[in-house]
Design a protein around this motif. Structure first.
Motif, short mmCIF file in Angstrom:
data_model
loop_
_atom_site.label_atom_id
_atom_site.label_comp_id
_atom_site.label_asym_id
_atom_site.label_seq_id
_atom_site.Cartn_x
_atom_site.Cartn_y
_atom_site.Cartn_z
N ASN A 91 -6.31 -9.09 11.50
CA ASN A 91 -7.17 -8.41 10.54
C ASN A 91 -6.36 -7.71 9.45
O ASN A 91 -6.92 -7.03 8.59
N PHE A 92 -5.03 -7.83 9.51
CA PHE A 92 -4.09 -7.37 8.49
C PHE A 92 -4.01 -5.84 8.37
O PHE A 92 -3.40 -5.33 7.44
N ASP A 93 -4.62 -5.11 9.32
CA ASP A 93 -4.58 -3.65 9.25
C ASP A 93 -3.28 -3.07 9.80
O ASP A 93 -2.99 -1.88 9.59
N SER A 94 -2.48 -3.87 10.49
CA SER A 94 -1.26 -3.35 11.11
C SER A 94 -0.07 -3.31 10.15
O SER A 94 0.97 -2.75 10.49
N TYR A 95 -0.21 -3.88 8.97
CA TYR A 95 0.92 -3.93 8.04
C TYR A 95 1.02 -2.62 7.27
O TYR A 95 0.02 -2.07 6.79
N LEU A 96 2.25 -2.12 7.14
CA LEU A 96 2.46 -0.81 6.53
C LEU A 96 2.70 -0.88 5.03
O LEU A 96 2.55 0.12 4.34
N VAL A 97 3.08 -2.04 4.53
CA VAL A 97 3.47 -2.15 3.13
C VAL A 97 2.42 -2.93 2.35
O VAL A 97 2.09 -4.07 2.70
N HIS A 98 1.88 -2.30 1.32
CA HIS A 98 0.95 -2.98 0.42
C HIS A 98 1.69 -4.10 -0.31
O HIS A 98 2.77 -3.91 -0.85
N GLY A 99 1.12 -5.30 -0.32
CA GLY A 99 1.77 -6.44 -0.95
C GLY A 99 2.65 -7.24 -0.02
O GLY A 99 3.26 -8.22 -0.44
N GLN A 100 2.73 -6.83 1.25
CA GLN A 100 3.57 -7.53 2.22
C GLN A 100 2.95 -8.88 2.60
O GLN A 100 1.74 -8.96 2.83
N PRO A 101 3.74 -9.94 2.68
CA PRO A 101 3.21 -11.20 3.20
C PRO A 101 3.03 -11.12 4.70
O PRO A 101 3.88 -10.56 5.39
N LYS A 123 2.88 -12.26 8.71
CA LYS A 123 3.66 -13.18 9.52
C LYS A 123 2.85 -14.44 9.80
O LYS A 123 1.62 -14.42 9.81
N TYR A 124 3.56 -15.52 9.99
CA TYR A 124 3.04 -16.85 10.33
C TYR A 124 2.50 -17.63 9.13
O TYR A 124 2.60 -18.84 9.09
N LEU A 125 1.88 -16.95 8.16
CA LEU A 125 1.38 -17.68 6.99
C LEU A 125 2.52 -18.00 6.03
O LEU A 125 3.41 -17.19 5.82
N SER A 126 2.46 -19.18 5.45
CA SER A 126 3.51 -19.63 4.53
C SER A 126 2.85 -20.13 3.24
O SER A 126 2.16 -21.16 3.24
N ASP A 127 3.06 -19.41 2.15
CA ASP A 127 2.45 -19.77 0.87
C ASP A 127 3.13 -20.99 0.28
O ASP A 127 4.36 -21.00 0.12
N MET A 128 2.36 -21.99 -0.06
CA MET A 128 2.88 -23.16 -0.76
C MET A 128 2.71 -23.01 -2.27
O MET A 128 3.56 -23.41 -3.05
N THR A 129 1.59 -22.44 -2.67
CA THR A 129 1.31 -22.15 -4.08
C THR A 129 0.47 -20.88 -4.10
O THR A 129 -0.25 -20.58 -3.16
N GLY A 130 0.54 -20.12 -5.20
CA GLY A 130 -0.15 -18.85 -5.26
C GLY A 130 0.59 -17.80 -4.45
O GLY A 130 1.73 -18.00 -4.02
N SER A 131 -0.06 -16.66 -4.22
CA SER A 131 0.56 -15.57 -3.47
C SER A 131 -0.52 -14.85 -2.67
O SER A 131 -1.42 -14.22 -3.24
N PHE A 132 -0.42 -14.94 -1.35
CA PHE A 132 -1.37 -14.30 -0.45
C PHE A 132 -0.70 -13.06 0.15
O PHE A 132 0.26 -13.16 0.90
N GLU A 133 -1.21 -11.86 -0.22
CA GLU A 133 -0.55 -10.61 0.13
C GLU A 133 -1.52 -9.64 0.79
O GLU A 133 -2.73 -9.66 0.51
N VAL A 134 -0.97 -8.79 1.67
CA VAL A 134 -1.77 -7.74 2.28
C VAL A 134 -2.20 -6.75 1.19
O VAL A 134 -1.39 -6.33 0.35
#
Length: 286
Positions: A109-119, A121-132
């Motif tokens: 659910n992406f709530d455990s990440y401390l840094v805004h804009g952090q990619p 884990k496990y997801l790998s962007d091929m195009t574009g940018s998917f960020e917390v």
């Protein structure tokens, strides 16, 4: 790429090439500036860069600066580290963990990440940018596609896509994600059995994809062929909806917020990555 040419051959002037250099053991004298001349002792570490060498960062005899200079014997295929600090040492690291299959079932659910804009884990962007991203709703965090217009990408994909999972072991599975399309005419998508194509080109089309776009349209593709399409009032701008795509044997099933959209029998792909994607628009995933 740097090309090392054979000096016995005619030099190819059409490329910026470096000539072959034959190095040998030699003594080199270094002249130091005033800031270093106050340090009488230098600590030296040696690494052997020849093939199959295991000699790295080995402590050598200290050398002394005399009259603003020092001399060091240099061997060929070697790297030397010289420092005024006395705390240098070869680092250590544990063995990597054993190879394991991708952990299923998987959710985030992406709530455990401390840094805004952090990619994530496990997801790998091929195009574009998917960020917390903090979506402003009760302080919760989501994954947001952040690139609203086409740019130079890692892969030759027409639209943003991020993949996860084990390409070989992901065979029969369901990918489900909550999505919010921020602008009218925008799209969000989930993919299954997405292929690891050569040069990772056009991953948006290679596999099975459920695409939803505002206002109120959806379509399912196999490679670049639309195999199902329709309209749904559930799909709207600024509204959270749940996208579900299931692949089981040759059966492909798609739904939005538990509303069945598509079911068909297709066998072009038997395994591949799970994925999320968009067009060139902002969209949130959770």
């Amino acid at each position: 790429m740097t090309k090392i040419t054979n000096p016995k051959q005619r030099r190819d002037t059409s490329h910026h090439s470096l000539p072959q250099v034959l190095a040998s053991r030699q003594n080199v004298t270094f002249h130091v500036g005033p800031s270093l001349s106050q340090s009488s002792v230098l600590h030296v570490f040696y690494s052997d860069l020849s093939n199959k060498s295991t000699t790295y960062f080995v402590k050598q005899q200290d050398i002394h600066i005399m009259s603003g200079q020092f001399t060091l014997e240099l061997l060929s295929n070697s790297l030397y580290t010289i420092t005024t600090t006395n705390r240098g040492a070869k680092g250590s690291y544990p063995d990597p963990p054993p190879l394991e299959p991708f952990p299923l079932p998987y959710q985030d659910n992406f709530d455990s990440y401390l840094v805004h804009g952090q990619p994530p884990k496990y997801l790998s962007d091929m195009t574009g940018s998917f960020e917390v991203y903090k979506n402003g709703s009760g302080g919760s965090q989501v994954l947001r596609q952040m690139v609203p217009s086409k740019a130079y990408g890692w892969c030759d994909n027409p639209y943003p896509v991020s993949i996860l999972g084990d390409y070989h072991l992901f065979v029969n599975y369901t990918i489900q994600v909550d999505a919010l399309i921020e602008s009218e005419g925008g799209c969000a998508a989930v993919g299954a059995r997405v292929q690891a194509t050569q040069a990772c080109s056009n991953m948006n089309q290679v596999g099975y994809w459920l695409n939803v776009c505002t206002p109120g349209t959806w379509y399912v593709t196999e490679r670049d062929t639309v195999i199902g399409a329709g309209k749904s009032s559930i799909i709207a701008t600024g509204k959270w909806i749940t996208l579900t795509l299931q692949v089981d044997g040759s059966t492909v099933v798609a739904s939005v917020s538990q509303e069945p959209l598509f079911k068909g029998t297709y066998s072009a792909y038997t395994n591949g990555y799970a994925a999320i994607g968009t067009k060139w628009n902002y969209a949130q995933f959770d």
